[in-house]
Design a protein around this motif. Structure first.
Motif, PDB file in Angstrom:
ATOM      1  N   LEU A 120       3.392  -5.434  -7.688  1.00 31.93           N
ATOM      2  CA  LEU A 120       3.079  -5.754  -6.213  1.00 31.93           C
ATOM      3  C   LEU A 120       1.585  -6.622  -5.922  1.00 31.93           C
ATOM      4  N   LEU A 121       0.864  -6.319  -6.713  1.00 32.93           N
ATOM      5  CA  LEU A 121      -0.466  -6.996  -6.551  1.00 32.93           C
ATOM      6  C   LEU A 121      -0.329  -8.441  -7.077  1.00 32.93           C
ATOM      7  N   GLY A 122       0.581  -8.672  -8.136  1.00 35.47           N
ATOM      8  CA  GLY A 122       1.002  -9.847  -8.532  1.00 35.47           C
ATOM      9  C   GLY A 122       1.586 -10.702  -7.480  1.00 35.47           C
ATOM     10  N   VAL A 123       2.467 -10.309  -6.665  1.00 34.63           N
ATOM     11  CA  VAL A 123       3.310 -10.831  -5.742  1.00 34.63           C
ATOM     12  C   VAL A 123       2.040 -11.019  -4.599  1.00 34.63           C
ATOM     13  N   LEU A 124       1.307 -10.112  -4.206  1.00 37.19           N
ATOM     14  CA  LEU A 124       0.216 -10.616  -3.015  1.00 37.19           C
ATOM     15  C   LEU A 124      -0.535 -11.662  -3.668  1.00 37.19           C
ATOM     16  N   LEU A 125      -0.958 -11.609  -4.789  1.00 33.71           N
ATOM     17  CA  LEU A 125      -1.840 -12.862  -5.232  1.00 33.71           C
ATOM     18  C   LEU A 125      -1.157 -14.058  -5.213  1.00 33.71           C
ATOM     19  N   LEU A 166      -6.610  -6.370 -12.297  1.00 31.32           N
ATOM     20  CA  LEU A 166      -6.711  -7.147 -13.548  1.00 31.32           C
ATOM     21  C   LEU A 166      -5.442  -7.694 -14.203  1.00 31.32           C
ATOM     22  N   ALA A 167      -4.892  -6.347 -14.524  1.00 31.29           N
ATOM     23  CA  ALA A 167      -3.462  -6.761 -15.236  1.00 31.29           C
ATOM     24  C   ALA A 167      -2.608  -7.672 -14.412  1.00 31.29           C
ATOM     25  N   SER A 168      -2.739  -7.669 -13.210  1.00 28.26           N
ATOM     26  CA  SER A 168      -1.904  -8.409 -12.373  1.00 28.26           C
ATOM     27  C   SER A 168      -2.294 -10.130 -12.212  1.00 28.26           C
ATOM     28  N   LEU A 169      -3.765 -10.099 -12.465  1.00 29.19           N
ATOM     29  CA  LEU A 169      -4.247 -11.295 -12.452  1.00 29.19           C
ATOM     30  C   LEU A 169      -3.649 -11.987 -13.688  1.00 29.19           C
ATOM     31  N   TYR A 170      -3.950 -11.410 -14.998  1.00 31.27           N
ATOM     32  CA  TYR A 170      -3.475 -11.861 -16.288  1.00 31.27           C
ATOM     33  C   TYR A 170      -2.136 -12.132 -16.217  1.00 31.27           C
ATOM     34  N   LEU A 171      -1.256 -11.164 -15.827  1.00 25.78           N
ATOM     35  CA  LEU A 171       0.167 -11.469 -16.052  1.00 25.78           C
ATOM     36  C   LEU A 171       0.670 -12.772 -14.840  1.00 25.78           C
ATOM     37  N   THR A 172       0.163 -12.860 -13.801  1.00 25.30           N
ATOM     38  CA  THR A 172       0.596 -14.143 -12.863  1.00 25.30           C
ATOM     39  C   THR A 172       0.026 -15.242 -13.563  1.00 25.30           C
ATOM     40  N   LEU A 197       5.387   4.678  -6.860  1.00 26.49           N
ATOM     41  CA  LEU A 197       5.968   3.750  -7.572  1.00 26.49           C
ATOM     42  C   LEU A 197       7.438   3.231  -6.849  1.00 26.49           C
ATOM     43  N   ALA A 198       8.217   4.167  -6.210  1.00 24.83           N
ATOM     44  CA  ALA A 198       9.192   3.713  -5.333  1.00 24.83           C
ATOM     45  C   ALA A 198       8.571   2.653  -4.260  1.00 24.83           C
ATOM     46  N   LEU A 199       7.524   3.493  -3.707  1.00 27.24           N
ATOM     47  CA  LEU A 199       7.060   2.380  -2.520  1.00 27.24           C
ATOM     48  C   LEU A 199       6.689   1.087  -2.986  1.00 27.24           C
ATOM     49  N   PHE A 200       5.780   0.887  -4.003  1.00 29.25           N
ATOM     50  CA  PHE A 200       5.272  -0.224  -4.408  1.00 29.25           C
ATOM     51  C   PHE A 200       6.316  -1.239  -4.868  1.00 29.25           C
ATOM     52  N   GLN A 201       7.280  -0.566  -5.464  1.00 28.81           N
ATOM     53  CA  GLN A 201       8.578  -1.616  -5.862  1.00 28.81           C
ATOM     54  C   GLN A 201       9.130  -2.115  -4.631  1.00 28.81           C
ATOM     55  N   ALA A 202       9.350  -1.298  -3.542  1.00 30.40           N
ATOM     56  CA  ALA A 202       9.961  -1.685  -2.421  1.00 30.40           C
ATOM     57  C   ALA A 202       9.254  -2.798  -1.828  1.00 30.40           C
ATOM     58  N   LEU A 203       8.035  -2.541  -1.510  1.00 31.03           N
ATOM     59  CA  LEU A 203       6.833  -3.547  -0.947  1.00 31.03           C
ATOM     60  C   LEU A 203       7.169  -5.018  -1.673  1.00 31.03           C
ATOM     61  N   ALA A 204       6.882  -4.831  -2.998  1.00 34.13           N
ATOM     62  CA  ALA A 204       6.940  -6.029  -3.765  1.00 34.13           C
ATOM     63  C   ALA A 204       8.333  -6.848  -3.457  1.00 34.13           C
ATOM     64  N   LEU A 205       9.353  -6.288  -3.294  1.00 33.08           N
ATOM     65  CA  LEU A 205      10.967  -6.607  -3.117  1.00 33.08           C
ATOM     66  C   LEU A 205      10.877  -7.516  -1.741  1.00 33.08           C
ATOM     67  N   VAL A 206      10.359  -6.706  -0.617  1.00 29.37           N
ATOM     68  CA  VAL A 206      10.140  -7.160   0.850  1.00 29.37           C
ATOM     69  C   VAL A 206       9.209  -8.328   0.809  1.00 29.37           C
ATOM     70  N   ILE A 207       8.040  -8.368   0.288  1.00 30.08           N
ATOM     71  CA  ILE A 207       7.103  -9.397   0.315  1.00 30.08           C
ATOM     72  C   ILE A 207       7.566 -10.670  -0.307  1.00 30.08           C
ATOM     73  N   SER A 208       8.259 -10.532  -1.327  1.00 27.36           N
ATOM     74  CA  SER A 208       8.704 -11.766  -1.996  1.00 27.36           C
ATOM     75  C   SER A 208      10.011 -12.185  -1.733  1.00 27.36           C
ATOM     76  N   HIS A 209      10.822 -11.264  -0.949  1.00 27.47           N
ATOM     77  CA  HIS A 209      12.218 -11.483  -0.414  1.00 27.47           C
ATOM     78  C   HIS A 209      12.988 -11.556  -1.830  1.00 27.47           C
ATOM     79  N   GLY A 210      12.644 -10.576  -2.774  1.00 24.09           N
ATOM     80  CA  GLY A 210      13.507 -10.564  -3.935  1.00 24.09           C
ATOM     81  C   GLY A 210      13.486 -11.446  -5.000  1.00 24.09           C
ATOM     82  N   SER A 211      12.518 -12.661  -4.845  1.00 25.31           N
ATOM     83  CA  SER A 211      12.685 -13.686  -5.682  1.00 25.31           C
ATOM     84  C   SER A 211      11.324 -13.741  -6.477  1.00 25.31           C
ATOM     85  N   ALA A 212      11.161 -14.620  -7.370  1.00 23.62           N
ATOM     86  CA  ALA A 212       9.843 -14.880  -7.999  1.00 23.62           C
ATOM     87  C   ALA A 212       9.099 -16.026  -7.111  1.00 23.62           C
ATOM     88  N   ILE A 213       7.909 -15.936  -7.215  1.00 23.01           N
ATOM     89  CA  ILE A 213       6.871 -16.677  -6.446  1.00 23.01           C
ATOM     90  C   ILE A 213       6.189 -17.758  -7.509  1.00 23.01           C
TER      91      ILE A 213
END
Length: 331
Positions: free
Chosen positions: A90-95, A237-243, A140-156
């Motif tokens: 989720l944090l990676g998507v926000l970033l 921090l992990a989201s920064l590196y992975l992104t 866990l389920a909440l964050f997964q759902a938020l990431a899907l909604v924010i990204s519209h289900g696709s990679a950014i």
């Protein structure tokens, strides 16, 4: 009477010596396992000793190490954070959403969001009296759902202002990836804090004997909230590196790292019952997980079977480190 007392003291001293020896063995066990794994895989496939392979091992270990360090604080107090990998996604998507518009400010906001996510988990567990397993399974389920909604289900894809985070994955300091150095620095800082600060051992104290900690004036609830906040910090921090390493973010980018991170934590000597373990062991645990992943690939093992290895590692590590004296019955 004096003889009886002497015998008791001798037996107590002997038991204490055995306990101390056991702790020393547990503290070096992760390093020994790592060395044995590297030697065995290297003998089977000499290419594993090449600089390229070792660089891959280190790079693969970075997000596992960061997530495992955050997990360590929660496990030390006797809990577990099942949501930190989903929070990382989720944090990676926000970033990726914020970086083109905000630049470096996006990094600061993501870190603050990570801490905030951890605080929410901590408050629910500590003040809502919800078991950490149940609470973080829900988030866990909440964050997964938020990431899907924010990204519209696709990679950014991250293109604009990529340089703000790109150095984490593409840079080099003395031939070592900056992301790994950040993880090592975190290990050192946390290790020194545990030993040097007057309240550095509060996580261990709460994990070992919460009632005794409360009687000593330690706010167990505040410690629990702090543990989850730190888990959220390391997830950011992990989201920064992975992104940075993927040049993009996706809703499930880090979801597959949950089991390896938990495995790295317990294989690194952090007892699942709490109160035992430290960051150095977690560092070796993360490297073990990375060596297993790269080594199994080199050995020709299908990647789909890697979770079997991680699962077996968790079971063996928990069986070896669990403090059965703290549990009246294993369920």
């Amino acid at each position: 009477m004096a003889t009886e007392l002497t015998d008791r003291q001798r037996r107590a001293s002997l038991l204490a010596g055995h306990g101390l020896a056991g702790r020393h063995v547990r503290s070096i066990a992760p390093l020994l396992v790592l060395v044995v794994l590297v030697v065995v895989i290297g003998l089977r496939q000499p290419l594993f000793f090449s600089e390229r392979s070792q660089t891959t091992v280190v790079n693969q270990a970075i997000p596992i190490l960061l997530l495992a360090l955050g997990q360590m604080f929660v496990v030390l107090i006797g809990g577990i954070d099942l949501s930190n990998a989903a929070a990382t996604s989720l944090l990676g998507v926000l970033l990726a959403e914020w970086l083109p518009h905000m630049g470096v400010l996006a990094i600061v906001l993501v870190i603050l969001c990570g801490v905030g996510i951890g605080l929410v988990n901590g408050v629910v567990c500590a003040y809502g009296q919800v078991p950490s397993f149940v609470a973080t399974l829900g988030t866990l389920a909440l964050f997964q759902a938020l990431a899907l909604v924010i990204s519209h289900g696709s990679a950014i894809t991250v293109s604009n202002n990529y340089g703000a985070i790109g150095w984490l994955a593409t840079g080099s300091i003395g031939g070592i990836a900056p992301g790994f150095l950040i993880g090592v620095v975190a290990v050192v800082v946390v290790g020194v804090a545990f030993r040097a600060l007057r309240r550095g051992g509060v996580f261990h104290t709460v994990g070992l004997a919460e009632q005794a900690a409360i009687m000593c004036g330690i706010s167990a609830k505040a410690v629990r909230v702090s543990a989850f906040a730190l888990s959220g910090l390391f997830a950011s921090l992990a989201s920064l590196y992975l992104t940075a390493s993927q040049f993009s973010a996706a809703p499930g980018l880090a979801d597959s790292l949950l089991l390896p991170a938990i495995a790295a934590t317990v294989v690194g000597g952090v007892a699942i019952t709490g109160g035992v373990g430290g960051p150095v062991g977690v560092l070796f645990g993360a490297l073990i997980m990375s060596v297993l992943r790269i080594g199994s690939t080199i050995a020709g093992i299908d990647p789909t079977y890697q979770d079997i290895i991680y699962g077996a590692a968790v079971i063996i590590a928990v069986g070896a480190t669990i403090d059965r004296r703290k549990l009246s019955m294993i369920k």
